[in-house]
Design an enzyme around this catalytic site. Structure first.
Site, PDB file in Angstrom:
ATOM      1  N   HIS B 463      -9.029 -56.453 139.862  1.00 10.49           N
ATOM      2  CA  HIS B 463     -10.136 -56.236 140.790  1.00 10.49           C
ATOM      3  C   HIS B 463     -10.062 -57.286 141.900  1.00 10.49           C
ATOM      4  CE1 HIS B 463     -14.799 -56.380 141.440  1.00 10.49           C
ATOM      5  NE2 HIS B 463     -14.173 -55.807 142.453  1.00 10.49           N
ATOM      6  N   LEU B 474      -9.590 -63.141 142.002  1.00 10.97           N
ATOM      7  CA  LEU B 474      -9.032 -61.921 141.422  1.00 10.97           C
ATOM      8  C   LEU B 474      -9.587 -61.825 140.008  1.00 10.97           C
ATOM      9  CD1 LEU B 474      -7.082 -59.516 141.117  1.00 10.97           C
ATOM     10  CD2 LEU B 474      -5.296 -61.161 140.523  1.00 10.97           C
ATOM     11  N   GLU B 475     -10.230 -60.676 139.712  1.00  8.82           N
ATOM     12  CA  GLU B 475     -10.770 -60.464 138.376  1.00  8.82           C
ATOM     13  C   GLU B 475      -9.808 -59.537 137.648  1.00  8.82           C
ATOM     14  OE1 GLU B 475     -14.471 -58.240 138.324  1.00  8.82           O
ATOM     15  OE2 GLU B 475     -15.153 -59.234 136.507  1.00  8.82           O
ATOM     16  N   ILE B 476      -9.259 -60.019 136.565  1.00  5.88           N
ATOM     17  CA  ILE B 476      -8.310 -59.196 135.805  1.00  5.88           C
ATOM     18  C   ILE B 476      -9.018 -58.681 134.565  1.00  5.88           C
ATOM     19  CG2 ILE B 476      -6.216 -59.290 134.390  1.00  5.88           C
ATOM     20  CD1 ILE B 476      -4.983 -61.021 136.551  1.00  5.88           C
ATOM     21  N   THR B 512     -18.010 -59.272 137.426  1.00  6.13           N
ATOM     22  CA  THR B 512     -18.592 -59.533 138.746  1.00  6.13           C
ATOM     23  C   THR B 512     -19.534 -58.420 139.190  1.00  6.13           C
ATOM     24  OG1 THR B 512     -16.586 -58.638 139.711  1.00  6.13           O
ATOM     25  CG2 THR B 512     -16.738 -61.020 139.590  1.00  6.13           C
TER      26      THR B 512
END
Lengths: 475, 728
Positions: B463, B474-476, B512
């Site tokens: 994301h 960066l959201e993994i 998030t």
């Protein structure tokens, strides 16, 4: 494109004491090595290869190389090239109609004569049936012209080639700015007065600021002198070493000139001016005088100065290359064979001028020779610092292992065999023409000094390089 | 200045090159003076020049700490006492780093303002000694020189040099911060970094000699007349008290405007400078160290230091090195996100395929990447040649050619599950077995996307945040089936792209989006209750959010917000209620999609920076008007209604295991959603503000609105046992 120095090399008084000391130096420290080549047996008797045509240099000439802005300044590039071609015709007496093809190298192109080879050939009275083309590869443009010719002969397409190169730095194309050019081109297309007026109304004064030819590497925006200074610093080459090497070049060139060894030079009667007979940049000075100069590129602490860089030069060269059997059939006694050659390229930022380091071992391996087989070295001297950095790079295990992927270093070059008749630092460096000078110096030195193999190498803008083996023609 | 030191040390890692220092050898070392074995600072003598080398042991960077300071003072005293030494060069033995700033651990270890003030005084002593040096000192700086490092390097009495690959060195010269630049060298007889430092030292030594011999003037030759007059004039004007008062006022206003009073440091700095000018240097230094001590103990300082540590943590790949490094990346969809991901990939040297369904869409994406790079050329951060060579890493195409060589595919197609399924199936037909399939989505659950995959262990969520080249987060997202190697691979690519990474478990809205959604729901309710968008924006920004809540909705896109609100509303039911979804639906129906359609809560015009309210919103808002509850509608209550819902949801994510650590929760909230950095993130906020107080607030709003404000169990646990903290 070597050192585009913004100011000219000031005439420095020659001090014979220094010159003497310097010219003695290689003798005093290496008497052993002097004798070495004579007893040395070569790895190979000749570089002739079965089923491949032998290609020979019949002869080559050049007009005197002059400091830019002097006697040639009112001419155009094709005038210089034409003079070299006429000189070649005169020297070799080759019938014009046997020439199959003409190739010239040049770097800063005059737009009116973008195929300068063709314009010069026509003007020099060659047959209008002889095609000609122009090549460009920065400081190795003439080398490219020669090797293109070698290719045409080796593949059986041609038998007789004229290769050469020309550069006129006294006049370079300075253009209108892009905005101005655009407006002028649009004006051409405008049909009505209204359209024209509206275009003209867009004119701004800054449109008039001219665009100078790039003095910097396009990819990195760094001038060559700046890169040379960084290169010298990277290899820890001192200012003194550089000045000493430059002095050596000038001293040896002066000696060669005085002794009449520069036999490739042909006189050139410049229209409206006196006949030019000699290279004009050879000026041995003293180390004290040279030490006074301020650095030219990296100020105030750099080490590259006007005195240890090659200067802006006007000049042209030409060479007659043939298939061996053709030359013999025409009754010529060739001067040398053109043998294996390589082109190399590397990082244009930090290794811009290291072409010879990469090309030397490659061409030796290709030819099956070792450093000891070489009797004559002729390297293009862009800057003292560049030559010395190349020496150090070839003699460094660390560099060759980490950057060239080789197990061992290339080795040290014997200075007593190196550029003994001067080099680009002293003789001058018309970018497009230097290659032929190097090969002719190699061929003439082999004849004079009695060796068999010569190694010619040069660096060029764009991080490229070239090397070629020249073999003496048996006497 | 001292405060800027601390801030400097916070932001320092941005420009660091990680290089290993290889044993430093100095040639031509004539002076035989014994190299005393100090651990941080050493010196040797070259002729009559002392070369002082800073080298913090066991660290990639040099930081100002107590040992370094005391050793430095020791060394300087020896140098001043020596008759043999006439000048000195100050240099770091670490390639790429001079001094990175104050040691953050040293500050964190301080328990009281007095202790921190002490630290500051030690530093002042050191700088004062340097400034008053009778022997010329040349600071030879290579690489980052920040905060306190800058103070070591730049006091006016100094001459300095700089090397650096970036334009920044250039600019420092122009600003007059440094006197001379030394260009980095290429390879020679030893590694370039090593030789460059050696060369820098050689040049610095020759300058130091020149200064001592008075062959070089120590004055900075800024030959510009204007500069001269300007400084002369300013210093004259500053002697007039009235002018000074005006200047202080002006500066304070400016700072107030920029920080909204949320960051105490800049104002204190002004105070200190004021004291220095009005009452002399000694009073100024004293005030400086005292204020520094106070500042070091503030919540803001703790919050920012916490963020620093969190960020360091999120810049590491805790999943180890992937089995196969990603060398060929493919991105599906050349929209805003796809092209943004492409840009941050190609400029790190990753070969990237950008595929779109239409030539027009692809062309737009390629242009976006080009423009991103070209803007850097305009700012002189890149040369046009570097731009071209970076751009050549990008291949634009409409088909699946060469996907058989891809190591990772990131899809960034429209947020529609059936479309995502379609591309997943298409891609899996062409990619090799080892290839990772990553989905860039802000809310669609990854396991639903992976449902149609033949190899769900290779499917993961990545994301990114818009604009990708600016937003660091960066959201993994990993599903139950995602393999560890797939995660390692995604993190490695993200780190290569320069991202700060949080790895979270799959679930609706992940972390998030899930935190943002209830807050946005509250935003809608607040708007419906009659608070105008402008007022709402100012309430949120004055709380520390970088972007106002209404503006944020416009930026994200009202349609996206609606999409997310609908999806998450279904998944979480009443807890995500609050404002009426109808508001978003009506806006979408009218085409008020926010910035991208030119109208949202505000009207956006090309080239105009001023935003006017969209008056057509009045009728929509009037139609959906809700009565405001006076007991929870003060400005402060409105702010806390928004923040507590955010925080409550974040804590719930930790409680449910979506988040692995509170640190990742704080980094995600601050770097991805703009949670006020001065509060340090939702978890740090709970620690510093007090869990009990947060719960009390939630209970108060719960009484007014119901379940949406019910505090989660973990938060209640923290409130019940005051010793319990998210950060020990």
């Amino acid at each position: 494109m070597t050192s585009i120095l913004t100011y000219t090399f000031k005439s420095l008084p020659s001090t014979s004491k220094w010159a003497l000391r310097f010219s003695l130096r290689p003798l005093s420290c290496s008497s052993q090595l002097w004798a070495a080549p004579a007893v040395q047996t070569k790895s190979k008797k000749t570089l002739a290869k079965p089923n491949i045509r032998n290609i020979v240099v019949v002869d080559g000439v050049r007009i005197p190389f002059l400091l830019s802005g002097t006697s040639y300044k009112d001419l155009m590039p094709h005038d210089l090239a034409r003079a070299a071609l006429s000189g070649l015709l005169h020297r070799t007496n080759v019938p014009k109609e046997v020439v199959d093809y003409i190739i010239f190298g040049t770097v800063v192109q005059e737009v009116k004569t973008s195929n300068v080879a063709r314009e010069a050939a026509l003007g020099a009275g060659f047959s209008d049936k002889t095609p000609a083309h122009t090549v460009t590869m920065a400081c190795i443009s003439a080398n490219q012209a020669m090797t293109t010719g070698v290719g045409l002969i080796a593949s059986g397409q041609c038998d007789v080639i004229v290769a050469g190169g020309v550069e006129l730095m006294s006049d370079v194309p300075i253009r209108h700015s892009r905005k101005m050019r655009k407006m002028m081109l649009d004006l051409n297309k405008a049909k009505t007065l209204g359209q024209r007026l509206s275009l003209i109304s867009k004119f701004r004064l800054n449109f008039l600021s001219p665009e100078l030819p790039a003095v910097a590497e396009f990819s990195t925006n760094e001038t060559m002198g700046h890169s040379a200074d960084r290169l010298a610093a990277a290899f820890a080459v001192s200012r003194l070493e550089q000045d000493e090497y430059a002095l050596r070049s000038h001293t040896l060139a002066k000696k060669a000139q005085d002794e009449g060894l520069l036999s490739d030079v042909v006189p050139f009667k410049v229209p409206g001016k006196d006949t030019v007979t000699k290279d004009s940049g050879i000026r041995p000075s003293s180390l004290e005088q040279m030490a006074k100069l301020k650095p030219a590129f990296i100020k105030p602490y750099g080490t590259v100065t006007a005195a240890n860089s090659s200067f802006l030069t006007d000049g042209a060269s030409a060479m007659l290359i043939m298939a061996e059997e053709k030359a013999l059939a025409m009754g010529y006694k060739p001067k040398a064979y053109l043998r294996d050659f390589v082109y190399v390229s590397q990082d244009p930022k930090d290794q811009l001028l290291l072409g010879p380091t990469y090309a030397t071992p490659k061409v030796l391996e290709k030819a099956g020779l070792t450093m000891n087989d070489i009797d004559v070295f002729e390297f293009h001297e862009a800057f003292s610092g560049q030559i010395l950095a190349n020496f150090k790079a070839m003699d460094s295990d660390w560099f060759t292992q980490n950057y060239m992927g080789r197990k061992t270093k290339v080795g040290s070059l014997p200075l007593e065999k190196f550029n003994n008749w001067g080099g680009s630092l002293s003789l001058g460096h018309p970018f497009g023409a230097t290659g032929c000078r190097l090969v002719m110096a190699a061929a003439n030195r082999l004849r004079k000094e009695g060796g068999q193999y010569s190694l010619v190498a040069a660096c060029a803008a764009g991080g490229q390089g070239h090397a070629m083996i020249v073999e003496a023609y048996p006497k | 200045m001292v405060a800027s030191r601390a801030i400097g040390s916070l932001s320092r890692f941005s420009g660091l090159r990680i290089l290993r220092s290889r044993g430093y050898i100095c040639r031509n070392f004539t002076g035989s003076s014994a190299l005393l074995t100090r651990t941080h600072v050493n010196y040797g003598v070259k002729g009559d020049v002392a070369v002082i080398r800073i080298n913090s042991p066991n660290s990639k960077v040099n930081t100002l700490n107590k040992e370094l300071q005391s050793e430095f003072i020791e060394v300087m005293n020896e140098i001043w006492a020596s008759d043999q030494i006439r000048s000195a060069v100050l240099i770091s033995s670490k390639p790429g780093c001079f001094v990175a700033g104050a040691d953050i651990n040293m500050l964190a270890a301080c328990k009281t303002p007095q202790e921190a003030a002490q630290v500051s005084q030690e530093g002042q002593k050191m700088f004062e000694k340097l400034e008053k040096s009778t022997k010329p000192i040349v600071a030879a700086i290579s690489g980052s020189c920040l905060g306190g490092g800058l103070e070591v390097g730049v006091p006016a009495a100094f001459d300095m040099m700089l090397t650096g690959r970036s334009i920044r060195a250039d600019r420092a010269k122009k600003m007059g911060l440094v006197d001379q630049l030394v260009e980095p060298l290429g390879p020679g007889l030893k590694p370039p970094e090593e030789r460059t430092i050696e060369y820098l030292e050689e040049v610095a030594v020759s300058f130091a000699k020149g200064l001592a011999d008075k062959k070089i003037s120590s004055k900075r030759n800024k030959g510009l007349m204007e500069t001269f007059y300007l400084t002369e004039l300013t210093s004259y004007a500053m002697t007039i008290p009235f002018v000074r008062q005006q200047i202080y006022k002006k500066v304070e206003e400016q700072v107030q405007k920029q920080t909204k009073g949320l960051y105490p440091a800049p104002l204190k700095i002004i105070d200190v400078v004021k004291t220095g000018i009005e009452q002399g240097n000694d009073a100024g230094y004293l005030a400086e160290s005292q204020k520094f001590g106070e500042l070091a103990m503030t919540k803001e300082s703790k919050a920012l230091m916490g963020l620093y540590h969190g960020q360091v943590l999120c810049k590491k790949n805790k999943f180890g090195a992937p089995q196969k490094e990603v060398k060929q990346l493919a991105i599906l969809g050349a929209g805003l996100m796809g092209a943004g991901i492409a840009q941050v990939s190609v400029d790190k040297g990753l070969n990237t395929i950008l595929k779109d369904a239409t030539l027009a869409g692809l062309g737009r994406g390629q242009q976006q990447v080009f423009k991103g790079l070209n803007d850097k050329v305009k700012k002189k951060a890149l040369t046009s040649f570097e731009r071209d060579s970076i751009f050549s890493n990008l291949t634009g195409q409409l088909d699946y050619q060469n996907f058989e060589k891809a190591d990772m595919v990131i899809e960034a197609v429209f947020e529609d599950l059936s479309l995502k399924h379609k591309v997943l199936k298409e891609v899996e037909a062409v990619i090799p077995d080892h290839c990772v399939f990553a989905s860039n989505t802000s809310a669609l659950p990854i396991n639903e996307i992976a449902a149609v995959s033949k190899r769900p262990e290779k499917v993961i969520g990545m994301h990114y945040f818009s604009p990708v080249d600016k937003m660091q987060l960066l959201e993994i997202i990993t599903t139950q089936k995602t393999s560890k190697d797939t995660t390692a691979s995604a993190v490695a690519v993200g780190l290569k792209q320069g991202k700060v990474i949080v790895v979270v478990k799959d679930g609706p809205g992940f972390y998030t989006t899930r935190c943002l959604a209830p807050m946005m729901s509250e935003v809608i309710r607040i708007l419906q209750e009659g608070v105008g968008p402008k007022k709402l924006d100012s309430l949120t920004t004055s709380f520390g959010f970088p972007v106002g809540a209404a503006t944020l909705a416009d930026e994200v896109g009202v349609d996206v917000a609606k999409h997310v609100a609908e999806d998450l509303g279904k998944a979480f039911g009443e807890r995500f209620g609050g404002g009426s979804l109808e508001l978003l639906q009506q806006m979408v129906a009218k085409g008020f999609l926010g910035r991208k359609s030119g109208k949202g809560f505000y009207i956006y015009q090309e080239g105009s920076k001023d935003k006017n309210l969209n008056s057509d919103m009045d009728s929509i808002l009037a139609g959906l008007k809700l009565p405001a509850r006076p007991e929870v509608s003060s400005d402060e209550d409105i702010q806390y209604r928004l923040v507590t819902r955010f925080v409550n949801e974040a804590v719930m994510c930790l409680q449910e295991g979506i988040l692995a650590t509170p640190a990742e929760g704080d980094i995600g909230a601050v770097f991805g959603l703009g949670f006020p950095p001065c509060l340090g993130g939702p978890f740090r906020f709970v620690d510093l503000y007090g869990a009990q107080k947060v719960v009390d607030r939630l209970r108060k709003y719960e009484a007014a609105y119901g379940k949406q404000f019910t505090p989660c169990q973990l938060l209640i646990d923290h409130a019940n046992s005051p010793g319990k903290k998210f950060y020990p």
